[in-house]
Design an enzyme around this catalytic site. Structure first.
Site, short mmCIF file in Angstrom:
data_model
loop_
_atom_site.label_atom_id
_atom_site.label_comp_id
_atom_site.label_asym_id
_atom_site.label_seq_id
_atom_site.Cartn_x
_atom_site.Cartn_y
_atom_site.Cartn_z
N TYR A 1 41.64 33.25 50.95
CA TYR A 1 41.06 33.54 50.85
C TYR A 1 40.55 33.87 49.38
O TYR A 1 40.61 34.44 49.06
CB TYR A 1 39.91 33.53 52.11
CG TYR A 1 38.06 34.03 51.46
CD1 TYR A 1 37.60 32.94 52.26
CD2 TYR A 1 37.98 35.35 51.23
CE1 TYR A 1 36.16 32.81 52.15
CE2 TYR A 1 36.62 34.99 50.96
CZ TYR A 1 35.48 34.20 51.71
OH TYR A 1 34.38 33.88 51.63
N ASP B 1 44.87 36.93 42.65
CA ASP B 1 44.03 37.06 43.67
C ASP B 1 44.01 38.34 43.80
O ASP B 1 44.26 38.55 45.21
CB ASP B 1 43.05 35.98 44.32
CG ASP B 1 42.07 36.76 45.37
OD1 ASP B 1 41.70 37.67 44.87
OD2 ASP B 1 40.97 35.55 45.55
N LYS C 1 36.54 44.89 44.94
CA LYS C 1 36.41 46.05 46.77
C LYS C 1 37.08 47.69 45.45
O LYS C 1 36.13 48.36 45.43
CB LYS C 1 37.55 45.52 47.45
CG LYS C 1 37.47 43.56 47.58
CD LYS C 1 37.92 44.10 49.55
CE LYS C 1 37.97 42.49 50.11
NZ LYS C 1 36.79 42.15 50.97
N1 HOZ Z 1 35.13 37.92 54.97
C1 HOZ Z 1 35.36 38.87 54.87
C2 HOZ Z 1 36.80 40.16 54.27
N2 HOZ Z 1 37.44 38.94 54.39
C3 HOZ Z 1 34.03 39.55 55.18
C4 HOZ Z 1 32.93 40.75 54.00
C5 HOZ Z 1 31.83 40.98 55.38
O1 HOZ Z 1 31.71 40.37 56.40
O2 HOZ Z 1 31.51 41.84 54.78
#
Ligand code: HOZ
Length: 427
Positions: free
Chosen positions: A144, A239, A267
């Site tokens: 992802y 990534d 992050k």
């Molecule tokens: N899909 C995000 C983590 N891989 C979640 C982000 C969120 O909901 O804050």
């Protein structure tokens, strides 16, 4: 434990926000519960609107590596806020965070800050397409890279959780430029290069995937990708939005000794505020506007408060012995869970990458997305629910990573293992 207030807030939120949440995995739908609305967090703990306290292993999905509301970070943020919250003009803070980032990732000579990992990956792809003058890209099933159109093809994270790895709304004309390979399978990548006559701009890969749950690159896989990219004139985009400061200070590329052409970050470099970044060697980055023709921009890019939180977090992370401690804490927890699984007769594979891990309820090893999908998701939901009841807040999806932070104490780990032991009983 009452969660009445969270339930009321969800009802209210659902009237004005789709599903009541601003990011799908938060909705708890995959585990059959209702989301907790959070009122505050401190150190390793998070508190919901009903006042329940949990040991937090989501850590805002990665950024809170030094713990919630770390006094050094919050005090710097407060001081920065008093100087104004956004200028839409360059600041010295951006130079400081850029220099720190480049020191940590020597494969990059220049970096640009954006406001999210999605923007970082999306811009990196545009840059790679412009640099190589090619349109096609290769990504991996279950990886992802945010929710830009080209990347929502067989995507992991929330897309996998909700069974929409190929989202409606992505034009087929665009999706046809995204080719999917199998993670940890170099032959599948080579086959695409050959099929397309080498017409591939880039291969994008998570440094250590965390969005099909945590999966580790097998020896030689990342190096092999780099070799294939060189052979066919494509760029390798790593990534490291998740893995960047989670495996070590320097990310998966340092651990696996691979220098990608382009790196995406996010992050941790924002210390809990919205920051993403992408960087590469000078010749690639200077194609970006205003040095070059590739357009990319953002009103809040390089925001002074976000830069400040990032700078303070990176300063803290350079403390002596901190990563050794973090990785040891994670290993203690993961070894404990494996031991409990064995003793309780619950088949599970615990994949660990630095301070991120995933417990897959399956008896085989998990080396790619198909393996991850063999996990017993009903069992995962039960496990999640029992852990939550015991005060342990885990990511509410099989296809996400658990994040351990520096604020997790020996007592936290002890309590978590006690909860895990009870939760695995009769699972
Ligand atoms: N899909 C995000 C983590 N891989 C979640 C982000 C969120 O909901 O804050």
């Amino acid at each position: 434990m009452s969660t009445k207030k969270s339930a009321q807030l969800l009802k209210k939120a659902a009237r004005v926000i789709p599903g009541g949440v601003n990011s799908p995995v938060r909705a708890f739908k995959a585990v059959g519960g209702a989301p907790l609305f959070i009122s505050k967090a401190k150190g390793s703990r998070i508190y919901d609107a009903d006042g329940n306290e949990y040991i937090d292993y989501i850590g805002s999905w990665g950024p809170m590596i030094v713990g919630h509301a770390h006094p050094k970070v919050t005090s710097a943020i407060k001081k920065a806020a008093d100087r104004g919250t956004s200028y839409g003009a360059p600041t010295g803070l951006e130079i400081t965070l850029a220099e720190e980032t480049l020191k940590a990732f020597p494969s990059m000579e220049m970096v640009r800050f954006v406001s999210s990992g999605t923007e970082a990956a999306m811009s990196a792809i545009r840059l790679a397409r412009a640099y190589t003058k090619r349109d096609n890209i290769i990504k991996f099933d279950g990886c992802y890279h945010g929710h830009a159109d080209s990347l929502l093809v067989k995507a992991g994270s929330g897309a996998a959780t909700f069974g929409v790895p190929d989202s409606p709304g992505v034009p087929a004309d665009l999706a046809k430029h995204t080719f999917n390979a199998v993670y940890n399978d170099l032959d599948s990548v080579r086959a695409i290069f050959e099929e397309t006559g080498g017409n591939i701009a880039c291969v994008i890969v998570e440094g250590a995937p965390g969005n099909m749950g945590v999966v580790l690159p097998e020896p030689g896989f990342l190096g092999g990708l780099s070799t294939l990219c060189k052979q066919y004139g494509a760029l390798l985009i790593m990534d490291e939005v998740m893995s960047g400061f989670r495996l070590c200070y320097g990310g998966a590329q340092k651990v696996y000794n691979v220098a990608p052409d382009v790196t995406c970050l996010g992050k941790v470099i924002g210390g809990g505020l919205p920051v993403g970044a992408f960087g590469a060697r000078r010749g690639i980055m200077e194609m970006l506007s205003p040095s070059g023709p590739v357009y990319q921009a953002g009103t809040l890019s390089g925001n002074p408060i976000a830069m400040t939180a990032g700078i303070e977090t990176l300063k803290l992370l350079q403390g002596k012995g901190l990563y050794e401690r973090l990785l040891k804490t994670t290993a203690t927890l993961c070894d404990g869970i494996r031991e409990i699984g064995e003793r309780r007769g619950v088949a599970c594979a615990v994949n660990v990458a630095g301070s991120m891990f995933t417990v897959f309820f399956t008896d085989g090893k998990v080396a790619n997305y198909d393996d991850a999908k063999t996990s017993d998701r009903a069992r995962f939901s039960k496990w999640f629910g029992r852990m939550l009841k015991a005060g342990v807040y885990l990511p509410p999806s099989q296809f996400e990573a658990v994040f351990v932070g520096l604020a997790h104490s020996k007592d936290d780990i002890g309590h978590t293992l006690e909860a895990a032991d009870k939760a695995m009983k009769g699972l």
